[in-house]
Design an enzyme around this catalytic site. Structure first.
Site, PDB file in Angstrom:
ATOM      1  N   ASP A 114      -0.920  12.740  -8.948  1.00  0.00           N
ATOM      2  CA  ASP A 114      -1.100  13.831  -7.978  1.00  0.00           C
ATOM      3  C   ASP A 114      -0.422  13.498  -6.657  1.00  0.00           C
ATOM      4  OD1 ASP A 114      -4.456  15.143  -8.465  1.00  0.00           O
ATOM      5  OD2 ASP A 114      -2.744  14.975  -9.795  1.00  0.00           O
ATOM      6  N   CYS A 173      -3.536 -17.341  15.409  1.00  0.00           N
ATOM      7  CA  CYS A 173      -3.426 -17.752  13.999  1.00  0.00           C
ATOM      8  C   CYS A 173      -2.053 -17.347  13.429  1.00  0.00           C
ATOM      9  CB  CYS A 173      -4.543 -17.073  13.205  1.00  0.00           C
ATOM     10  SG  CYS A 173      -4.471 -17.388  11.441  1.00  0.00           S
ATOM     11  N   CYS A 196       9.404 -10.966  -0.951  1.00  0.00           N
ATOM     12  CA  CYS A 196       7.994 -11.036  -1.362  1.00  0.00           C
ATOM     13  C   CYS A 196       7.856 -11.070  -2.884  1.00  0.00           C
ATOM     14  CB  CYS A 196       7.238  -9.836  -0.797  1.00  0.00           C
ATOM     15  SG  CYS A 196       5.523  -9.777  -1.323  1.00  0.00           S
ATOM     16  N   CYS A 228      -6.118 -16.045   4.694  1.00  0.00           N
ATOM     17  CA  CYS A 228      -6.520 -15.317   5.908  1.00  0.00           C
ATOM     18  C   CYS A 228      -7.999 -15.578   6.216  1.00  0.00           C
ATOM     19  CB  CYS A 228      -6.271 -13.813   5.713  1.00  0.00           C
ATOM     20  SG  CYS A 228      -6.633 -12.832   7.179  1.00  0.00           S
TER      21      CYS A 228
HETATM   22  C1  B12 Z   1       5.871  -0.123  -0.977  1.00  0.00           C
HETATM   23  C2  B12 Z   1       4.594  -0.914  -0.963  1.00  0.00           C
HETATM   24  C3  B12 Z   1       4.657  -2.287  -1.255  1.00  0.00           C
HETATM   25  C4  B12 Z   1       5.997  -3.009  -1.482  1.00  0.00           C
HETATM   26  C5  B12 Z   1       6.762  -3.173  -0.216  1.00  0.00           C
HETATM   27  C6  B12 Z   1       5.946  -3.330   1.043  1.00  0.00           C
HETATM   28  C7  B12 Z   1       6.787  -3.151   2.283  1.00  0.00           C
HETATM   29  N1  B12 Z   1       6.392  -3.702   3.378  1.00  0.00           N
HETATM   30  O1  B12 Z   1       7.804  -2.537   2.259  1.00  0.00           O
HETATM   31  C8  B12 Z   1       5.551  -4.356  -2.133  1.00  0.00           C
HETATM   32  C9  B12 Z   1       5.703  -4.227  -3.627  1.00  0.00           C
HETATM   33  C10 B12 Z   1       6.266  -5.612  -1.670  1.00  0.00           C
HETATM   34  C11 B12 Z   1       4.073  -4.377  -1.756  1.00  0.00           C
HETATM   35  C12 B12 Z   1       3.321  -5.528  -1.790  1.00  0.00           C
HETATM   36  C13 B12 Z   1       1.962  -5.570  -1.588  1.00  0.00           C
HETATM   37  N2  B12 Z   1       1.153  -4.524  -1.358  1.00  0.00           N
HETATM   38 CO1  B12 Z   1       1.787  -2.732  -1.073  1.00  0.00          CO
HETATM   39  N3  B12 Z   1       2.217  -0.921  -0.750  1.00  0.00           N
HETATM   40  C14 B12 Z   1       3.347  -0.304  -0.664  1.00  0.00           C
HETATM   41  C15 B12 Z   1       3.131   1.156  -0.256  1.00  0.00           C
HETATM   42  C16 B12 Z   1       3.296   2.060  -1.488  1.00  0.00           C
HETATM   43  C17 B12 Z   1       4.012   1.606   0.922  1.00  0.00           C
HETATM   44  C18 B12 Z   1       4.094   0.594   2.080  1.00  0.00           C
HETATM   45  C19 B12 Z   1       5.166   0.944   3.053  1.00  0.00           C
HETATM   46  O2  B12 Z   1       5.103   1.984   3.677  1.00  0.00           O
HETATM   47  N4  B12 Z   1       6.183   0.109   3.167  1.00  0.00           N
HETATM   48  C20 B12 Z   1       7.293   0.340   4.044  1.00  0.00           C
HETATM   49  C21 B12 Z   1       7.273  -0.595   5.277  1.00  0.00           C
HETATM   50  C22 B12 Z   1       8.270  -0.149   6.331  1.00  0.00           C
HETATM   51  O3  B12 Z   1       6.035  -0.503   5.838  1.00  0.00           O
HETATM   52  P1  B12 Z   1       5.059  -1.690   6.272  1.00  0.00           P
HETATM   53  O4  B12 Z   1       5.062  -2.914   5.494  1.00  0.00           O
HETATM   54  O5  B12 Z   1       3.762  -0.997   6.391  1.00  0.00           O
HETATM   55  O6  B12 Z   1       5.749  -2.068   7.627  1.00  0.00           O
HETATM   56  C23 B12 Z   1       5.116  -1.884   8.854  1.00  0.00           C
HETATM   57  C24 B12 Z   1       5.131  -3.100   9.658  1.00  0.00           C
HETATM   58  O7  B12 Z   1       6.388  -3.713   9.559  1.00  0.00           O
HETATM   59  C25 B12 Z   1       4.795  -2.499  10.976  1.00  0.00           C
HETATM   60  N5  B12 Z   1       5.336  -3.206  12.103  1.00  0.00           N
HETATM   61  C26 B12 Z   1       6.588  -3.381  12.464  1.00  0.00           C
HETATM   62  N6  B12 Z   1       6.646  -4.076  13.605  1.00  0.00           N
HETATM   63  C27 B12 Z   1       5.356  -4.296  13.985  1.00  0.00           C
HETATM   64  C28 B12 Z   1       4.823  -4.947  15.072  1.00  0.00           C
HETATM   65  C29 B12 Z   1       3.433  -4.995  15.222  1.00  0.00           C
HETATM   66  C30 B12 Z   1       2.863  -5.683  16.395  1.00  0.00           C
HETATM   67  C31 B12 Z   1       2.575  -4.410  14.244  1.00  0.00           C
HETATM   68  C32 B12 Z   1       1.095  -4.451  14.349  1.00  0.00           C
HETATM   69  C33 B12 Z   1       3.147  -3.794  13.129  1.00  0.00           C
HETATM   70  C34 B12 Z   1       4.536  -3.749  13.026  1.00  0.00           C
HETATM   71  O8  B12 Z   1       5.297  -1.177  11.011  1.00  0.00           O
HETATM   72  C35 B12 Z   1       5.840  -0.891   9.751  1.00  0.00           C
HETATM   73  C36 B12 Z   1       5.605   0.568   9.491  1.00  0.00           C
HETATM   74  O9  B12 Z   1       6.733   1.205   9.940  1.00  0.00           O
HETATM   75  C37 B12 Z   1       1.633   1.122   0.234  1.00  0.00           C
HETATM   76  C38 B12 Z   1       0.838   2.412  -0.024  1.00  0.00           C
HETATM   77  C39 B12 Z   1       1.109   3.427   1.035  1.00  0.00           C
HETATM   78  N7  B12 Z   1       1.336   4.642   0.653  1.00  0.00           N
HETATM   79  O10 B12 Z   1       1.085   3.093   2.223  1.00  0.00           O
HETATM   80  C40 B12 Z   1       1.067  -0.096  -0.526  1.00  0.00           C
HETATM   81  C41 B12 Z   1       0.025  -0.948   0.193  1.00  0.00           C
HETATM   82  C42 B12 Z   1       0.480  -1.159   1.616  1.00  0.00           C
HETATM   83  N8  B12 Z   1       0.084  -2.216  -0.511  1.00  0.00           N
HETATM   84  C43 B12 Z   1      -1.053  -2.831  -0.558  1.00  0.00           C
HETATM   85  C44 B12 Z   1      -1.240  -4.139  -1.073  1.00  0.00           C
HETATM   86  C45 B12 Z   1      -2.677  -4.616  -1.240  1.00  0.00           C
HETATM   87  C46 B12 Z   1      -0.148  -4.934  -1.415  1.00  0.00           C
HETATM   88  C47 B12 Z   1      -0.202  -6.389  -1.897  1.00  0.00           C
HETATM   89  C48 B12 Z   1      -1.232  -7.275  -1.251  1.00  0.00           C
HETATM   90  C49 B12 Z   1      -0.412  -6.395  -3.415  1.00  0.00           C
HETATM   91  C50 B12 Z   1      -0.590  -7.774  -3.993  1.00  0.00           C
HETATM   92  N9  B12 Z   1      -1.756  -8.300  -4.069  1.00  0.00           N
HETATM   93  O11 B12 Z   1       0.349  -8.341  -4.394  1.00  0.00           O
HETATM   94  C51 B12 Z   1       1.220  -6.847  -1.521  1.00  0.00           C
HETATM   95  C52 B12 Z   1       1.224  -7.211  -0.033  1.00  0.00           C
HETATM   96  C53 B12 Z   1       1.893  -8.366   0.460  1.00  0.00           C
HETATM   97  C54 B12 Z   1       1.875  -8.312   1.980  1.00  0.00           C
HETATM   98  N10 B12 Z   1       1.793  -9.439   2.627  1.00  0.00           N
HETATM   99  O12 B12 Z   1       1.917  -7.226   2.580  1.00  0.00           O
HETATM  100  C55 B12 Z   1      -2.166  -1.981   0.024  1.00  0.00           C
HETATM  101  C56 B12 Z   1      -2.606  -2.532   1.383  1.00  0.00           C
HETATM  102  C57 B12 Z   1      -4.110  -2.555   1.586  1.00  0.00           C
HETATM  103  C58 B12 Z   1      -4.446  -3.181   2.922  1.00  0.00           C
HETATM  104  N11 B12 Z   1      -5.684  -3.592   3.073  1.00  0.00           N
HETATM  105  O13 B12 Z   1      -3.620  -3.271   3.791  1.00  0.00           O
HETATM  106  C59 B12 Z   1      -1.491  -0.559   0.072  1.00  0.00           C
HETATM  107  C60 B12 Z   1      -1.949   0.329   1.216  1.00  0.00           C
HETATM  108  C61 B12 Z   1      -1.780   0.098  -1.309  1.00  0.00           C
HETATM  109  C62 B12 Z   1      -3.175   0.676  -1.417  1.00  0.00           C
HETATM  110  N12 B12 Z   1      -3.282   1.857  -2.005  1.00  0.00           N
HETATM  111  O14 B12 Z   1      -4.164   0.109  -1.011  1.00  0.00           O
HETATM  112  N13 B12 Z   1       3.619  -3.155  -1.381  1.00  0.00           N
HETATM  113  S1  SF4 Z   2      -3.891 -15.328   8.322  1.00  0.00           S
HETATM  114 FE1  SF4 Z   2      -4.950 -13.423   8.848  1.00  0.00          FE
HETATM  115  S2  SF4 Z   2      -5.777 -13.789  10.906  1.00  0.00           S
HETATM  116 FE2  SF4 Z   2      -4.208 -15.343  10.531  1.00  0.00          FE
HETATM  117  S3  SF4 Z   2      -2.337 -14.449  11.375  1.00  0.00           S
HETATM  118 FE3  SF4 Z   2      -2.363 -13.950   9.221  1.00  0.00          FE
HETATM  119  S4  SF4 Z   2      -3.298 -11.929   9.196  1.00  0.00           S
HETATM  120 FE4  SF4 Z   2      -3.800 -12.793  11.184  1.00  0.00          FE
HETATM  121  S1  SF4 Z   3       2.328 -14.901   0.244  1.00  0.00           S
HETATM  122 FE1  SF4 Z   3       2.184 -12.720   0.763  1.00  0.00          FE
HETATM  123  S2  SF4 Z   3       4.150 -12.217   1.667  1.00  0.00           S
HETATM  124 FE2  SF4 Z   3       4.399 -14.179   0.629  1.00  0.00          FE
HETATM  125  S3  SF4 Z   3       5.163 -13.687  -1.403  1.00  0.00           S
HETATM  126 FE3  SF4 Z   3       2.933 -13.744  -1.568  1.00  0.00          FE
HETATM  127  S4  SF4 Z   3       2.256 -11.611  -1.196  1.00  0.00           S
HETATM  128 FE4  SF4 Z   3       4.387 -11.764  -0.493  1.00  0.00          FE
END
Ligand code: B12
Ligand code: SF4
Ligand code: SF4
Length: 301
Positions: A114, A173, A196, A228
């Site tokens: 959906d 951290c 990643c 974390c």
């Molecule tokens: C595509 C995607 C992935 C891709 C690519 C992620 C990426 N960064 O591109 C891959 C396959 C790698 C992935 C991995 C994982 N994912 Co994912 N993923 C998604 C998805 C579908 C879209 C995310 C997205 O928009 N990516 C594009 C980039 C541009 O966005 P971003 O990472 O959010 O980047 C932001 C930051 O860089 C931030 N940023 C930039 N500069 C700065 C500076 C500051 C100070 C701050 C605060 C932020 C910031 O702004 C950006 C947004 O423009 C979402 C679902 C959704 N619809 O949101 C799930 C989602 C984010 N994923 C999720 C999860 C759990 C994971 C994994 C942990 C899965 C796992 N166990 O392996 C790993 C995460 C590893 C990690 N350390 O993040 C969860 C997160 C839940 C949560 N509590 O946050 C989501 C929401 C899915 C869900 N339905 O729950 N994921």
């Molecule tokens: S381990 Fe958790 S608390 Fe520490 S920097 Fe990363 S996100 Fe923040």
């Molecule tokens: S530790 Fe986190 S960021 Fe690094 S490869 Fe694993 S999921 Fe990706």
């Protein structure tokens, strides 16, 4: 001002759908979203009359396999085992149906069936006050750590916004950045998707450094989450929620299957039948490759 009674009713339905956290926010554009071409950037690209976004969190902290540390056992993640990898639709459906029944529009995110992936759920959850984005880029909630799987609904009704933003509590951290074995968190808050393992274990080509770092992982990686400090209590003593118990019971039947010697015997038909409900989106030939590499890694331990 939004509709307080409607917001309360939505909260009630969410509770009975076993949703753990909920927040309401406005449907304005996410101007800081990096993927400028993606429709996730602006809710109005999905629903032109959008007024509010509802963000939901479902706790998955208690969903694990006790055998994960055994090198001969295929390791995945809580998200993988929850079956919410591509599809958080089911628990959100009664809320969307309720809104539609009231004459409003409601579009669900994330769903493979959906509506699709129509919201940047992490930054939407921050805006709705559910937590902050950690240096590993994931949403951290004080109560649930990173173990909230996120979903959302875009709607054309005005709802009372919860908005109070959580301050960032990462402070000095940098544990997640230090522990990532492939340096995918070189810049804080930004995940390098090209590096990643969670991404690469679902891709065709796997660089040599990942083959060693993946150990017994056959899909997904949780290394940055496991270090974390906001997850510590959930790793030691997860919350006892109804959804966690339901999902853990569901996945217990896979416990024997995940031994690498059992996984490598699965045919493509078996794979779809057994893992179809987990909805990971990893094609069979890539799954097979990961098992073969995990077996090679186990022999070296
Ligand atoms: C595509 C995607 C992935 C891709 C690519 C992620 C990426 N960064 O591109 C891959 C396959 C790698 C992935 C991995 C994982 N994912 Co994912 N993923 C998604 C998805 C579908 C879209 C995310 C997205 O928009 N990516 C594009 C980039 C541009 O966005 P971003 O990472 O959010 O980047 C932001 C930051 O860089 C931030 N940023 C930039 N500069 C700065 C500076 C500051 C100070 C701050 C605060 C932020 C910031 O702004 C950006 C947004 O423009 C979402 C679902 C959704 N619809 O949101 C799930 C989602 C984010 N994923 C999720 C999860 C759990 C994971 C994994 C942990 C899965 C796992 N166990 O392996 C790993 C995460 C590893 C990690 N350390 O993040 C969860 C997160 C839940 C949560 N509590 O946050 C989501 C929401 C899915 C869900 N339905 O729950 N994921
Ligand atoms: S381990 Fe958790 S608390 Fe520490 S920097 Fe990363 S996100 Fe923040
Ligand atoms: S530790 Fe986190 S960021 Fe690094 S490869 Fe694993 S999921 Fe990706």
């Amino acid at each position: 001002m939004g509709d307080k009674m409607l917001s309360e009713e939505i909260k009630n339905i969410a509770e009975s759908s076993l949703i753990d956290a909920i927040g309401f926010t406005d449907a304005s554009e996410f101007s800081n979203y990096m993927l400028k071409q993606s429709k996730r950037r602006d809710p109005k690209l999905t629903l032109p009359q959008a007024k509010s976004i509802i963000i939901f969190g479902i706790y998955i902290g208690g969903i694990t396999m006790p055998e994960w540390d055994d090198p001969w056992y295929g390791r995945t993640s809580r998200l993988y085992l929850s079956g919410f990898f591509l599809d958080v639709v089911k628990p959100l459906k009664p809320i969307a149906e309720y809104l539609i029944g009231m004459g409003y529009k409601a579009q669900i995110c994330d769903g493979s069936i959906d509506g699709g992936s129509i919201l940047p759920l992490k930054i939407a959850a921050v805006r709705a006050g559910l937590g902050w984005q950690g240096k590993h880029s994931l949403l951290i909630s004080k109560k649930y750590g990173t173990f909230l799987t996120l979903g959302g609904i875009i709607t054309d009704t005005e709802l009372e916004h919860t908005g109070e933003r959580e301050p960032n509590r990462c402070h000095k951290c940098t544990e997640c950045q230090k522990v990532c074995p492939v340096d995918a968190l070189h810049d804080p808050y930004i995940l390098n998707r090209e590096k990643c393992m969670s991404n690469l274990l679902a891709e065709e080509s796997l660089p040599q450094e990942v083959v060693a770092a993946m150990e017994n992982r056959i899909g997904d990686c949780e290394i940055c989450q496991n270090t974390c400090p906001w997850n510590r209590r959930h790793l030691e003593n997860p919350l006892n929620t109804k959804m966690t118990n339901f999902l853990q019971n569901k996945i217990n039947k896979f416990r024997e299957t995940f031994y690498l010697q059992n996984l490598c015997k699965l045919s493509e038909i078996d794979y779809k039948a057994v893992f179809g409900s987990l909805n990971t989106g990893i094609p069979y030939h890539i799954f097979k490759r990961n098992i073969d590499l995990a077996l090679e890694n186990a022999k070296r331990v």
